[in-house]
Each structure stands twice: as C-alpha cells, then as structure tokens.
Design a protein around this motif. Structure first.
Motif, PDB file in Angstrom:
ATOM      1  N   SER A   3      75.227  29.998  68.876  1.00  0.00           N
ATOM      2  CA  SER A   3      75.096  28.631  68.380  1.00  0.00           C
ATOM      3  C   SER A   3      74.361  27.743  69.375  1.00  0.00           C
ATOM      4  O   SER A   3      73.838  26.700  69.015  1.00  0.00           O
ATOM      5  CB  SER A   3      76.480  28.041  68.072  1.00  0.00           C
ATOM      6  OG  SER A   3      77.209  27.827  69.282  1.00  0.00           O
ATOM      7  N   ASN A   4      74.281  28.158  70.641  1.00  0.00           N
ATOM      8  CA  ASN A   4      73.550  27.382  71.632  1.00  0.00           C
ATOM      9  C   ASN A   4      72.046  27.570  71.501  1.00  0.00           C
ATOM     10  O   ASN A   4      71.272  26.795  72.058  1.00  0.00           O
ATOM     11  CB  ASN A   4      73.983  27.792  73.048  1.00  0.00           C
ATOM     12  CG  ASN A   4      75.424  27.405  73.351  1.00  0.00           C
ATOM     13  OD1 ASN A   4      75.920  26.423  72.815  1.00  0.00           O
ATOM     14  ND2 ASN A   4      76.083  28.178  74.184  1.00  0.00           N
ATOM     15  N   ILE A   5      71.617  28.598  70.789  1.00  0.00           N
ATOM     16  CA  ILE A   5      70.203  28.878  70.586  1.00  0.00           C
ATOM     17  C   ILE A   5      69.718  28.103  69.364  1.00  0.00           C
ATOM     18  O   ILE A   5      70.349  28.144  68.312  1.00  0.00           O
ATOM     19  CB  ILE A   5      69.982  30.387  70.379  1.00  0.00           C
ATOM     20  CG1 ILE A   5      70.490  31.178  71.590  1.00  0.00           C
ATOM     21  CG2 ILE A   5      68.508  30.686  70.128  1.00  0.00           C
ATOM     22  CD1 ILE A   5      70.498  32.669  71.375  1.00  0.00           C
ATOM     23  N   GLN A  38      57.026  36.917  79.241  1.00  0.00           N
ATOM     24  CA  GLN A  38      57.919  35.824  78.846  1.00  0.00           C
ATOM     25  C   GLN A  38      58.378  35.990  77.404  1.00  0.00           C
ATOM     26  O   GLN A  38      59.553  35.780  77.087  1.00  0.00           O
ATOM     27  CB  GLN A  38      57.210  34.483  79.016  1.00  0.00           C
ATOM     28  CG  GLN A  38      58.114  33.273  78.778  1.00  0.00           C
ATOM     29  CD  GLN A  38      59.203  33.155  79.812  1.00  0.00           C
ATOM     30  OE1 GLN A  38      58.966  32.707  80.920  1.00  0.00           O
ATOM     31  NE2 GLN A  38      60.423  33.552  79.468  1.00  0.00           N
ATOM     32  N   ALA A  39      57.454  36.369  76.521  1.00  0.00           N
ATOM     33  CA  ALA A  39      57.823  36.559  75.117  1.00  0.00           C
ATOM     34  C   ALA A  39      58.839  37.686  74.965  1.00  0.00           C
ATOM     35  O   ALA A  39      59.785  37.590  74.169  1.00  0.00           O
ATOM     36  CB  ALA A  39      56.578  36.851  74.286  1.00  0.00           C
ATOM     37  N   GLU A  40      58.662  38.749  75.730  1.00  0.00           N
ATOM     38  CA  GLU A  40      59.598  39.882  75.671  1.00  0.00           C
ATOM     39  C   GLU A  40      61.000  39.464  76.107  1.00  0.00           C
ATOM     40  O   GLU A  40      61.994  39.905  75.530  1.00  0.00           O
ATOM     41  CB  GLU A  40      59.086  41.018  76.545  1.00  0.00           C
ATOM     42  CG  GLU A  40      59.926  42.286  76.482  1.00  0.00           C
ATOM     43  CD  GLU A  40      59.382  43.410  77.334  1.00  0.00           C
ATOM     44  OE1 GLU A  40      60.163  44.305  77.711  1.00  0.00           O
ATOM     45  OE2 GLU A  40      58.166  43.396  77.618  1.00  0.00           O
ATOM     46  N   ARG A  41      61.082  38.624  77.116  1.00  0.00           N
ATOM     47  CA  ARG A  41      62.391  38.140  77.565  1.00  0.00           C
ATOM     48  C   ARG A  41      63.109  37.384  76.460  1.00  0.00           C
ATOM     49  O   ARG A  41      64.337  37.402  76.374  1.00  0.00           O
ATOM     50  CB  ARG A  41      62.220  37.224  78.774  1.00  0.00           C
ATOM     51  CG  ARG A  41      61.829  37.932  80.061  1.00  0.00           C
ATOM     52  CD  ARG A  41      61.729  36.934  81.188  1.00  0.00           C
ATOM     53  NE  ARG A  41      61.301  37.540  82.443  1.00  0.00           N
ATOM     54  CZ  ARG A  41      61.100  36.861  83.560  1.00  0.00           C
ATOM     55  NH1 ARG A  41      61.289  35.543  83.572  1.00  0.00           N
ATOM     56  NH2 ARG A  41      60.707  37.479  84.659  1.00  0.00           N
ATOM     57  N   PHE A  42      62.332  36.706  75.610  1.00  0.00           N
ATOM     58  CA  PHE A  42      62.915  35.933  74.519  1.00  0.00           C
ATOM     59  C   PHE A  42      63.033  36.743  73.226  1.00  0.00           C
ATOM     60  O   PHE A  42      63.523  36.236  72.217  1.00  0.00           O
ATOM     61  CB  PHE A  42      62.065  34.686  74.244  1.00  0.00           C
ATOM     62  CG  PHE A  42      62.099  33.654  75.344  1.00  0.00           C
ATOM     63  CD1 PHE A  42      63.125  33.611  76.269  1.00  0.00           C
ATOM     64  CD2 PHE A  42      61.094  32.698  75.439  1.00  0.00           C
ATOM     65  CE1 PHE A  42      63.154  32.657  77.271  1.00  0.00           C
ATOM     66  CE2 PHE A  42      61.109  31.733  76.437  1.00  0.00           C
ATOM     67  CZ  PHE A  42      62.139  31.718  77.356  1.00  0.00           C
ATOM     68  N   ALA A  59      55.650  26.723  73.689  1.00  0.00           N
ATOM     69  CA  ALA A  59      55.674  27.078  72.270  1.00  0.00           C
ATOM     70  C   ALA A  59      57.109  27.186  71.759  1.00  0.00           C
ATOM     71  O   ALA A  59      57.438  26.689  70.668  1.00  0.00           O
ATOM     72  CB  ALA A  59      54.932  28.396  72.040  1.00  0.00           C
ATOM     73  N   TYR A  60      57.979  27.801  72.543  1.00  0.00           N
ATOM     74  CA  TYR A  60      59.389  27.919  72.141  1.00  0.00           C
ATOM     75  C   TYR A  60      60.057  26.546  72.082  1.00  0.00           C
ATOM     76  O   TYR A  60      60.874  26.290  71.192  1.00  0.00           O
ATOM     77  CB  TYR A  60      60.133  28.843  73.110  1.00  0.00           C
ATOM     78  CG  TYR A  60      60.119  30.293  72.685  1.00  0.00           C
ATOM     79  CD1 TYR A  60      61.218  30.885  72.077  1.00  0.00           C
ATOM     80  CD2 TYR A  60      58.990  31.084  72.887  1.00  0.00           C
ATOM     81  CE1 TYR A  60      61.208  32.218  71.687  1.00  0.00           C
ATOM     82  CE2 TYR A  60      58.961  32.415  72.496  1.00  0.00           C
ATOM     83  CZ  TYR A  60      60.064  32.979  71.891  1.00  0.00           C
ATOM     84  OH  TYR A  60      60.047  34.288  71.486  1.00  0.00           O
ATOM     85  N   GLN A  61      59.734  25.668  73.006  1.00  0.00           N
ATOM     86  CA  GLN A  61      60.293  24.321  72.971  1.00  0.00           C
ATOM     87  C   GLN A  61      59.860  23.587  71.704  1.00  0.00           C
ATOM     88  O   GLN A  61      60.655  22.854  71.093  1.00  0.00           O
ATOM     89  CB  GLN A  61      59.882  23.535  74.207  1.00  0.00           C
ATOM     90  CG  GLN A  61      60.615  23.949  75.471  1.00  0.00           C
ATOM     91  CD  GLN A  61      60.265  23.084  76.671  1.00  0.00           C
ATOM     92  OE1 GLN A  61      59.155  22.547  76.755  1.00  0.00           O
ATOM     93  NE2 GLN A  61      61.189  22.946  77.597  1.00  0.00           N
ATOM     94  N   MET A  63      67.310  28.568  76.998  1.00  0.00           N
ATOM     95  CA  MET A  63      66.441  29.724  77.232  1.00  0.00           C
ATOM     96  C   MET A  63      67.182  30.839  77.966  1.00  0.00           C
ATOM     97  O   MET A  63      66.957  32.025  77.714  1.00  0.00           O
ATOM     98  CB  MET A  63      65.187  29.309  77.999  1.00  0.00           C
ATOM     99  CG  MET A  63      64.224  28.473  77.179  1.00  0.00           C
ATOM    100  SD  MET A  63      62.731  28.016  78.087  1.00  0.00           S
ATOM    101  CE  MET A  63      61.818  27.151  76.795  1.00  0.00           C
ATOM    102  N   ASP A  64      68.062  30.459  78.876  1.00  0.00           N
ATOM    103  CA  ASP A  64      68.862  31.457  79.579  1.00  0.00           C
ATOM    104  C   ASP A  64      69.774  32.189  78.600  1.00  0.00           C
ATOM    105  O   ASP A  64      69.944  33.409  78.667  1.00  0.00           O
ATOM    106  CB  ASP A  64      69.684  30.785  80.684  1.00  0.00           C
ATOM    107  CG  ASP A  64      70.454  31.791  81.525  1.00  0.00           C
ATOM    108  OD1 ASP A  64      69.836  32.728  82.054  1.00  0.00           O
ATOM    109  OD2 ASP A  64      71.688  31.649  81.647  1.00  0.00           O
ATOM    110  N   THR A  65      70.345  31.445  77.656  1.00  0.00           N
ATOM    111  CA  THR A  65      71.198  32.049  76.633  1.00  0.00           C
ATOM    112  C   THR A  65      70.399  32.996  75.753  1.00  0.00           C
ATOM    113  O   THR A  65      70.865  34.088  75.396  1.00  0.00           O
ATOM    114  CB  THR A  65      71.842  30.950  75.764  1.00  0.00           C
ATOM    115  OG1 THR A  65      72.513  30.011  76.597  1.00  0.00           O
ATOM    116  CG2 THR A  65      72.827  31.545  74.774  1.00  0.00           C
ATOM    117  N   LEU A  66      69.167  32.592  75.405  1.00  0.00           N
ATOM    118  CA  LEU A  66      68.315  33.433  74.572  1.00  0.00           C
ATOM    119  C   LEU A  66      67.965  34.739  75.279  1.00  0.00           C
ATOM    120  O   LEU A  66      67.978  35.813  74.671  1.00  0.00           O
ATOM    121  CB  LEU A  66      67.031  32.666  74.222  1.00  0.00           C
ATOM    122  CG  LEU A  66      66.044  33.369  73.285  1.00  0.00           C
ATOM    123  CD1 LEU A  66      66.701  33.720  71.960  1.00  0.00           C
ATOM    124  CD2 LEU A  66      64.813  32.491  73.059  1.00  0.00           C
TER     125      LEU A  66
END
Length: 380
Positions: A50-52, A84-88, A312-314, A365-368
């Motif tokens: 839910s934090n994402i 970076q995309a892979e991490r997300f 982009a994610y933001q 982002m850390d949660t993701l």
C-alpha cells in the motif's frame, strides 16, 4: 486378582496415550504458524504494498529512444537506465535512431501505439519531436528527456549542465597555458548540448584574449573517434612544429579519444587534450603513461540514466517533478588519479562527490525495490 490386574493395566495405557497426544500437540505447535501469525504476515505484506503508488503496483514498460548510440558513454548510460528499471521491476526497450531525427519521431509514435508507461528521450531536437511527444502526454505517458531542447509542460528535461562542463574544462586549459597559447577545437553543431557548450566557448575568448584558435573541425558519425583521429593527423601535419599547437579542446569524449590517439602516434607530447564526458574506456586512455589527455569534465553516464528513470517513476506516481534539472559535473584531472588503472566505479575515491547523486528519490522507491527483490526470490 485378575480384575484388579486388568484395571491397573487399563490405567497405565491411558497415561501412555495421553503423553503421546501431548507430545504430538507440542510438535504441531512448534512447526506450524498459528492462524493469527499467518494473518499478521498477510497484513504486513498488504501494508508494504500500500506504500507503493497505485500505478506502480505492477511492472511498467519503458521505451528509451536515442538519437544515436555511439561509444562507451552511451553504453554506460543504457546500463544505468536498465539497472534502475530492473531494481523497480520495470521493462526497458531501447530504440536507436542512428542519428535520424525523423526515425526518432517514428519511434515515439511506435512507443505510443505499444501503450508504454514512460518514454525516455536521449538527445534529439524539439522541432522533430514536439508533436509526437505532445501526443504521448495526452495519452498519460510519462516523458523525461536528456540533453534535448524540449520545452513542454509535463516533460522533465535533464542535462549535464553543459555550460559548466565547457567552462570547467576551458578554465583548466587556460590556467595550464597561463592564459596564452594556440588551440585546436573539435566541435559539431546540430545537437542541443553542443550548442550550449559553444555559447561558453565564445565567452571563453573574451575572458582569455591571448588564447587563439588555429583550427576547428568535427563530425558525428558511426565511427566518430576514428574519423577524428584521421582529421587530427591532418591538422598535425599542417602544424608540424612545436609551439604551433599547445592544446586541444574536445567537446565530446569521442573527439578526445581520436585526438589523443593521433597525438600519441605522432609523438607530439607537447600538445595536451582537454575533454568533456567520461567512460571506462576514456579512463583507460587518460591513465596510459604519458597520455596527452590531461583533464575532462563529466557526470557519471550511469547516474544520468538512473536519474532519468527515477523522474519517470515519480511522474507515474503523480508527484511534482521539475521542468528542467541539471546534474552537477565534476572536473577529473589526470594528475589526481592513481598510477594503477581504475574504473568509473572507483572514481569517487579520487573525485569528491562523484556518483553520489540523490536526485529524484522518493521514500516509496525503497519499498518498491524490496517488493521486487521479494517477488524475485519467490519466483526462484
């Protein structure tokens, strides 16, 4: 006496069965989580998700549309985007327009038709891309550009602060020449970052009037470094004497590589090269014994790619992002590096603040990342 013995046997048997039952209950309790523990675990996982932001609960698709992909700077930029995309948990598709602006525009249209979530633009020009980018924005696609002259609400344009890149390198060149000398400049027009660097170049001669340009050339091609090397060899033949040329200002690392190799092969050790941009291949060339390439100003190309993805994610998370953002460049001098060869990943040990950008970072982002790691381990 027989009834008494039978009763005693029955009582003993009851005790034995009772003990076995208690032991089994103990084993079951130790090995199986209670229903309350299972509920708590589910609630924790639900709370974490839910934090994402809602649109990022599932993996997103990203199209990276590049004007061209030449040299190791581009390859390390792509590596940063993918990492970076892979991490997300995102998916990345690279489109290389091979220096064809109309092809870039077509690739934007292709990305829109494929219903991607985000488009990352690498170089290009607004006059070729504005119309399809406006269409992408209308479709709710997040757009982040790098080294482009777009100026549209909703599009974040990041750059390496090309004015600072050029000035830090030129200022170092002027100081090393003590404000006086003859220089060759390698530059090509038609690219937004090159045009910005040239603004500073013009101002440079006003600041240092005793530094003179004796030659200027440059072309961008599929083999820019090799072409530059051949062109620089011709310049060296035209100016064969020591003192004819004191330094070379190269506005791109592909230019610097070509000039450096030509100067080394000609044995013209008195000529020094001052560049812009940096990669692992460049570092290797700079650190070679007696290398003429003595300084360059750069940002970390991998970090550029990572920042672009995070913006982009933001945007997809509904967060406010700036229209423009300039990454801070750093001057890297050959004299500051160790004798043993190093890689870009080691550069922070010798250049203050290198690769330490915390730009476009949100708490979720850390949660993701943790969710992606957990999902990946579950797949295994």
């Amino acid at each position: 006496m027989k009834p008494i013995r039978l009763i005693a046997f029955m009582i003993s048997l009851c005790f034995i069965l009772s003990a076995c039952t208690n032991e089994q209950d103990s084993v079951d309790t130790a090995t199986k989580p209670s229903s309350s523990e299972a509920v708590t675990s589910t609630e924790t996982s639900s709370e974490t998700n839910s934090n994402i932001p809602e649109r990022l609960q599932e993996p997103i698709d990203i199209a990276v549309i590049m004007q061209m992909s030449i040299g190791t700077f581009s390859s390390q930029y792509i590596a940063g985007v993918k990492e970076q995309a892979e991490r997300f948990g995102g998916n990345v598709q690279i489109y290389n327009a091979e220096n064809d602006l109309s092809k870039m525009a077509t690739f934007v249209e292709t990305a829109i038709s494929q219903k991607v979530d985000a488009i990352l633009i690498d170089h290009g020009r607004a006059d070729a891309l504005q119309a399809p980018i406006e269409k992408a924005l209308e479709q709710g696609i997040a757009v982040v550009a790098f080294d482009n002259d777009l100026s549209l609400d909703g599009v974040t344009v990041i750059d390496q602060d090309d004015y600072s890149l050029a000035w830090k390198t030129l200022k170092t060149l002027a100081e090393d020449l003590n404000g006086e000398g003859e220089i060759v400049t390698i530059w090509v027009g038609g690219y937004a970052p090159m045009e910005r660097r040239h603004v500073i170049y013009d101002a440079f001669f006003e600041r240092y009037p005793n530094i003179k340009e004796v030659a200027k050339f440059g072309t961008a091609s599929a083999n820019t470094a090799l072409d530059t090397q051949a062109q620089m060899e011709a310049i060296l033949k035209k100016y064969p004497n020591e003192g004819d040329i004191d330094a070379v200002f190269a506005t791109w690392d592909e230019f610097a590589k070509g000039a450096t190799r030509a100067i080394k092969q000609a044995g013209r050790d008195e000529i020094k090269v001052y560049g812009i941009d940096l990669s692992d291949e460049d570092l290797e060339l700079i650190q070679e014994p007696n290398s003429p390439w003595v300084a360059t100003t750069a940002t970390d190309p991998k970090e550029v790619g990572k920042v672009q993805v995070r913006f982009a994610y933001q945007k997809l998370a509904g967060e406010e992002t700036p229209n423009i953002y300039s990454l801070e460049p750093h001057l890297v001098k050959r004299s500051s590096l160790p004798e043993e060869p190093i890689k870009m990943a080691d550069l922070h040990q010798y250049v203050s603040s290198w690769g330490e950008s915390e730009v476009a970072v949100s708490p979720w982002m850390d949660t993701l990342e943790k969710k992606e790691n957990q999902d990946g381990s579950n797949d295994d």
